[in-house]
Design an enzyme around this catalytic site. Sequence first.
Site: not given
Length: 213
Positions: A154, A44, A96, A118, A69, A192
């Site tokens: 989203d 992920e 990264n 992002d 992350e 989250e």
Amino acid sequence: MRQRNKPWAEDMFAEHPQFVPANAPERKGNWKEVFENDNPIHLEVGIGKGQFIIGMAKRNPDVNFVGLELSASVMVSALEKLIEEGVTNVRLLNENAQDLTAIFEGDEVNRVYLNFSDPWPKNRHEKRRLTYKSFLDLYRFVMKPDGEVHFKTDNQGLFEYSLHSFSAYGMILNQVSLDLHRSEMENNVMTEYEEKFSAKGSRIYRCEAQFRS
Ligand code: SAM
């Protein structure tokens, strides 16, 4: 992701090498040895506070999960959860995604998850989007020939852009959902961001894009 600066994060990573292996590039080609088994590896990118990767790892004990992350201050929350839950098939890397080919050998990964990446909406920032073609090159390199990228967001603009980017790359699009939470959704593990945005009534978009072997 809102974050408080946590200068102690890196010390905490160093204190938990069983969850945050040091010197990730030295593991390149040897991730099976890190996990001490031959199970497939799912990666992920941008795990945030780790709810998805830890939830997936609990449901899929026969899969090894690696989470990348960029932000140490965010990743430390994932590490705290991992310690609390004692899940053994997850490793976290404060790295990264641009450096993926330094961390994994070709064909070492079976699947990539991108969740609520992002959006970088300005055209001049296109190259930063995690579904831009240079990132697809990296995923393709580290993955098995028919590996899949599972993507949720989203953000309608990022979703449309990504569908275009996947198909321009020659990938096969499967399971495209324009409203995940109002469709037949099996085994969805929420992130989250997904919890936060779906609670506000936002649509969640999802697709699986597969490289051609
Ligand atoms: N996936 C989580 C979720 O759905 O709740 C977090 C989403 S947050 C919007 C995006 C996360 O990706 C941030 O924590 C950010 O630091 C991380 N990120 C962004 N670019 C990255 C990169 N190139 N490599 C690794 N992580 C990255």
